[in-house]
Design a protein around this motif. Structure first.
Motif, PDB file in Angstrom:
ATOM      1  N   GLU A  27     -10.103  -2.221 -16.653  1.00  0.00           N
ATOM      2  CA  GLU A  27      -9.923  -2.294 -18.100  1.00  0.00           C
ATOM      3  C   GLU A  27     -11.249  -2.216 -18.836  1.00  0.00           C
ATOM      4  O   GLU A  27     -11.351  -1.587 -19.875  1.00  0.00           O
ATOM      5  CB  GLU A  27      -9.189  -3.581 -18.473  1.00  0.00           C
ATOM      6  CG  GLU A  27      -7.722  -3.559 -18.090  1.00  0.00           C
ATOM      7  CD  GLU A  27      -6.988  -4.802 -18.554  1.00  0.00           C
ATOM      8  OE1 GLU A  27      -7.413  -5.415 -19.555  1.00  0.00           O
ATOM      9  OE2 GLU A  27      -5.986  -5.148 -17.909  1.00  0.00           O
ATOM     10  N   SER A  28     -12.269  -2.824 -18.292  1.00  0.00           N
ATOM     11  CA  SER A  28     -13.552  -2.876 -18.994  1.00  0.00           C
ATOM     12  C   SER A  28     -14.390  -1.614 -18.819  1.00  0.00           C
ATOM     13  O   SER A  28     -15.201  -1.291 -19.675  1.00  0.00           O
ATOM     14  CB  SER A  28     -14.356  -4.091 -18.546  1.00  0.00           C
ATOM     15  OG  SER A  28     -14.661  -3.991 -17.163  1.00  0.00           O
ATOM     16  N   GLU A  29     -14.191  -0.874 -17.704  1.00  0.00           N
ATOM     17  CA  GLU A  29     -15.047   0.281 -17.434  1.00  0.00           C
ATOM     18  C   GLU A  29     -14.306   1.614 -17.378  1.00  0.00           C
ATOM     19  O   GLU A  29     -14.922   2.650 -17.198  1.00  0.00           O
ATOM     20  CB  GLU A  29     -15.796   0.073 -16.115  1.00  0.00           C
ATOM     21  CG  GLU A  29     -16.757  -1.085 -16.166  1.00  0.00           C
ATOM     22  CD  GLU A  29     -17.519  -1.249 -14.869  1.00  0.00           C
ATOM     23  OE1 GLU A  29     -18.751  -1.204 -14.921  1.00  0.00           O
ATOM     24  OE2 GLU A  29     -16.872  -1.401 -13.816  1.00  0.00           O
ATOM     25  N   GLY A  30     -13.005   1.612 -17.483  1.00  0.00           N
ATOM     26  CA  GLY A  30     -12.249   2.856 -17.431  1.00  0.00           C
ATOM     27  C   GLY A  30     -12.096   3.368 -16.006  1.00  0.00           C
ATOM     28  O   GLY A  30     -12.187   2.619 -15.041  1.00  0.00           O
ATOM     29  N   ASP A  31     -11.865   4.687 -15.889  1.00  0.00           N
ATOM     30  CA  ASP A  31     -11.664   5.301 -14.580  1.00  0.00           C
ATOM     31  C   ASP A  31     -12.916   5.145 -13.722  1.00  0.00           C
ATOM     32  O   ASP A  31     -14.030   5.340 -14.195  1.00  0.00           O
ATOM     33  CB  ASP A  31     -11.353   6.797 -14.724  1.00  0.00           C
ATOM     34  CG  ASP A  31      -9.972   7.057 -15.287  1.00  0.00           C
ATOM     35  OD1 ASP A  31      -9.142   6.131 -15.309  1.00  0.00           O
ATOM     36  OD2 ASP A  31      -9.723   8.205 -15.703  1.00  0.00           O
ATOM     37  N   LYS A  32     -12.706   4.801 -12.452  1.00  0.00           N
ATOM     38  CA  LYS A  32     -13.806   4.666 -11.498  1.00  0.00           C
ATOM     39  C   LYS A  32     -13.386   5.260 -10.161  1.00  0.00           C
ATOM     40  O   LYS A  32     -12.249   5.096  -9.734  1.00  0.00           O
ATOM     41  CB  LYS A  32     -14.175   3.194 -11.292  1.00  0.00           C
ATOM     42  CG  LYS A  32     -14.821   2.544 -12.487  1.00  0.00           C
ATOM     43  CD  LYS A  32     -15.021   1.062 -12.292  1.00  0.00           C
ATOM     44  CE  LYS A  32     -16.105   0.769 -11.308  1.00  0.00           C
ATOM     45  NZ  LYS A  32     -16.429  -0.665 -11.221  1.00  0.00           N
ATOM     46  N   VAL A  33     -14.314   5.940  -9.511  1.00  0.00           N
ATOM     47  CA  VAL A  33     -14.125   6.443  -8.154  1.00  0.00           C
ATOM     48  C   VAL A  33     -15.276   5.892  -7.320  1.00  0.00           C
ATOM     49  O   VAL A  33     -16.445   6.068  -7.662  1.00  0.00           O
ATOM     50  CB  VAL A  33     -14.111   7.986  -8.107  1.00  0.00           C
ATOM     51  CG1 VAL A  33     -13.957   8.468  -6.667  1.00  0.00           C
ATOM     52  CG2 VAL A  33     -12.993   8.545  -8.981  1.00  0.00           C
ATOM     53  N   LEU A  34     -14.933   5.212  -6.232  1.00  0.00           N
ATOM     54  CA  LEU A  34     -15.919   4.533  -5.407  1.00  0.00           C
ATOM     55  C   LEU A  34     -15.911   5.113  -3.997  1.00  0.00           C
ATOM     56  O   LEU A  34     -14.845   5.296  -3.408  1.00  0.00           O
ATOM     57  CB  LEU A  34     -15.598   3.042  -5.373  1.00  0.00           C
ATOM     58  CG  LEU A  34     -15.412   2.428  -6.767  1.00  0.00           C
ATOM     59  CD1 LEU A  34     -14.734   1.091  -6.682  1.00  0.00           C
ATOM     60  CD2 LEU A  34     -16.733   2.323  -7.475  1.00  0.00           C
ATOM     61  N   TYR A  35     -17.093   5.405  -3.491  1.00  0.00           N
ATOM     62  CA  TYR A  35     -17.265   5.996  -2.161  1.00  0.00           C
ATOM     63  C   TYR A  35     -17.933   4.968  -1.252  1.00  0.00           C
ATOM     64  O   TYR A  35     -18.930   4.345  -1.640  1.00  0.00           O
ATOM     65  CB  TYR A  35     -18.169   7.226  -2.230  1.00  0.00           C
ATOM     66  CG  TYR A  35     -17.657   8.322  -3.119  1.00  0.00           C
ATOM     67  CD1 TYR A  35     -16.924   9.378  -2.585  1.00  0.00           C
ATOM     68  CD2 TYR A  35     -17.910   8.320  -4.486  1.00  0.00           C
ATOM     69  CE1 TYR A  35     -16.457  10.400  -3.397  1.00  0.00           C
ATOM     70  CE2 TYR A  35     -17.442   9.334  -5.308  1.00  0.00           C
ATOM     71  CZ  TYR A  35     -16.711  10.365  -4.760  1.00  0.00           C
ATOM     72  OH  TYR A  35     -16.255  11.370  -5.567  1.00  0.00           O
ATOM     73  N   ILE A  36     -17.403   4.827  -0.048  1.00  0.00           N
ATOM     74  CA  ILE A  36     -18.040   3.953   0.946  1.00  0.00           C
ATOM     75  C   ILE A  36     -18.387   4.789   2.171  1.00  0.00           C
ATOM     76  O   ILE A  36     -17.524   5.462   2.746  1.00  0.00           O
ATOM     77  CB  ILE A  36     -17.148   2.774   1.357  1.00  0.00           C
ATOM     78  CG1 ILE A  36     -16.888   1.862   0.166  1.00  0.00           C
ATOM     79  CG2 ILE A  36     -17.810   1.984   2.491  1.00  0.00           C
ATOM     80  CD1 ILE A  36     -16.085   0.628   0.500  1.00  0.00           C
ATOM     81  N   PHE A  37     -19.657   4.712   2.560  1.00  0.00           N
ATOM     82  CA  PHE A  37     -20.169   5.443   3.715  1.00  0.00           C
ATOM     83  C   PHE A  37     -20.458   4.477   4.857  1.00  0.00           C
ATOM     84  O   PHE A  37     -20.671   3.282   4.651  1.00  0.00           O
ATOM     85  CB  PHE A  37     -21.464   6.181   3.346  1.00  0.00           C
ATOM     86  CG  PHE A  37     -21.252   7.302   2.384  1.00  0.00           C
ATOM     87  CD1 PHE A  37     -20.943   8.583   2.830  1.00  0.00           C
ATOM     88  CD2 PHE A  37     -21.345   7.089   1.018  1.00  0.00           C
ATOM     89  CE1 PHE A  37     -20.738   9.624   1.943  1.00  0.00           C
ATOM     90  CE2 PHE A  37     -21.143   8.127   0.116  1.00  0.00           C
ATOM     91  CZ  PHE A  37     -20.842   9.397   0.571  1.00  0.00           C
ATOM     92  N   ASP A  38     -20.516   5.033   6.059  1.00  0.00           N
ATOM     93  CA  ASP A  38     -20.830   4.264   7.259  1.00  0.00           C
ATOM     94  C   ASP A  38     -22.347   4.153   7.394  1.00  0.00           C
ATOM     95  O   ASP A  38     -23.025   5.144   7.625  1.00  0.00           O
ATOM     96  CB  ASP A  38     -20.237   4.968   8.477  1.00  0.00           C
ATOM     97  CG  ASP A  38     -20.383   4.184   9.764  1.00  0.00           C
ATOM     98  OD1 ASP A  38     -21.047   3.125   9.756  1.00  0.00           O
ATOM     99  OD2 ASP A  38     -19.834   4.638  10.784  1.00  0.00           O
ATOM    100  N   GLY A  39     -22.854   2.948   7.229  1.00  0.00           N
ATOM    101  CA  GLY A  39     -24.283   2.718   7.398  1.00  0.00           C
ATOM    102  C   GLY A  39     -24.668   2.460   8.845  1.00  0.00           C
ATOM    103  O   GLY A  39     -25.843   2.368   9.170  1.00  0.00           O
ATOM    104  N   GLY A  40     -23.675   2.324   9.713  1.00  0.00           N
ATOM    105  CA  GLY A  40     -23.943   2.092  11.124  1.00  0.00           C
ATOM    106  C   GLY A  40     -24.316   0.656  11.424  1.00  0.00           C
ATOM    107  O   GLY A  40     -24.224  -0.232  10.588  1.00  0.00           O
ATOM    108  N   GLU A  41     -24.737   0.466  12.661  1.00  0.00           N
ATOM    109  CA  GLU A  41     -25.153  -0.865  13.117  1.00  0.00           C
ATOM    110  C   GLU A  41     -26.642  -1.033  12.870  1.00  0.00           C
ATOM    111  O   GLU A  41     -27.439  -0.182  13.272  1.00  0.00           O
ATOM    112  CB  GLU A  41     -24.845  -1.016  14.604  1.00  0.00           C
ATOM    113  CG  GLU A  41     -25.096  -2.404  15.132  1.00  0.00           C
ATOM    114  CD  GLU A  41     -24.714  -2.536  16.598  1.00  0.00           C
ATOM    115  OE1 GLU A  41     -25.598  -2.987  17.384  1.00  0.00           O
ATOM    116  OE2 GLU A  41     -23.575  -2.200  16.949  1.00  0.00           O
ATOM    117  N   LEU A  42     -27.003  -2.116  12.210  1.00  0.00           N
ATOM    118  CA  LEU A  42     -28.419  -2.401  11.954  1.00  0.00           C
ATOM    119  C   LEU A  42     -28.996  -3.183  13.127  1.00  0.00           C
ATOM    120  O   LEU A  42     -28.464  -4.223  13.509  1.00  0.00           O
ATOM    121  CB  LEU A  42     -28.593  -3.207  10.666  1.00  0.00           C
ATOM    122  CG  LEU A  42     -28.244  -2.490   9.367  1.00  0.00           C
ATOM    123  CD1 LEU A  42     -28.433  -3.443   8.184  1.00  0.00           C
ATOM    124  CD2 LEU A  42     -29.076  -1.235   9.185  1.00  0.00           C
ATOM    125  N   GLY A  43     -30.070  -2.673  13.675  1.00  0.00           N
ATOM    126  CA  GLY A  43     -30.768  -3.366  14.746  1.00  0.00           C
ATOM    127  C   GLY A  43     -31.706  -4.425  14.186  1.00  0.00           C
ATOM    128  O   GLY A  43     -31.939  -4.510  12.979  1.00  0.00           O
TER     129      GLY A  43
END
Length: 163
Positions: free
Chosen positions: A84-100
């Motif tokens: 409601e406050s920001e309107g249409d949103k499209v969010l992408y999530i990527f694989d950052g992998g395992e952090l050593g």
């Protein structure tokens, strides 16, 4: 409608877009960060700038927030999540992998924005964040396990029962 906008263009969506990464530890837990300006936790990421791809925005935001440059992998989830406050949103999530341990030791949180970070079980993200983001994290983590990309609406697969 402006003088340069056709009737068809005035109906087109102009969503805000954001991109983030899920980073994992050896136990499969997800890295979450505590922003200083919100009352809930997030994943590393942020808004996409004009002319910037979602992947490049993710890489930039990870660098700005954590000061690390791990390889950002496959797209795990796309979430249509208007508010409601920001309107249409499209969010992408990527694989950052395992952090050593080397990468974890190099993390330097952006002091103006982030207080701390920690790893949490994907299914327990709801203890730290808003329900929609918790659903998005769980769905993206499951997509990673299945080697897939998932499309979401408000953090869930369309047609599933709302949480």
């Amino acid at each position: 409608m402006s003088a340069n906008t056709s009737p068809a263009e005035s109906k087109m969506a102009h969503p805000r877009m954001a991109a983030g990464a899920l980073f994992f530890d050896p136990e499969g837990r997800v890295l979450m960060v505590q922003p200083s300006y919100k009352d809930y936790w997030e994943i590393p990421g942020g808004y996409i700038e004009t002319g910037e791809s979602p992947l490049r925005a993710c890489e930039r935001e990870v660098w700005e927030e954590l000061r690390i440059t791990p390889r950002i992998g496959a797209l795990l989830a796309v979430d249509w999540a208007p508010s409601e406050s920001e309107g249409d949103k499209v969010l992408y999530i990527f694989d950052g992998g395992e952090l050593g341990s080397d990468e974890l030791d190099r993390i330097q949180l952006q002091p103006e924005e982030l207080i701390t970070f920690r790893f949490v079980e994907p299914g327990r993200a709801g203890e730290l964040t808003i329900p929609r983001l918790a659903r998005r994290i769980a769905a993206a983590a499951a997509a990673r396990q299945a080697g897939e990309t998932v499309y979401l609406e408000h953090g869930q697969v369309p047609g599933s029962i709302a949480a």
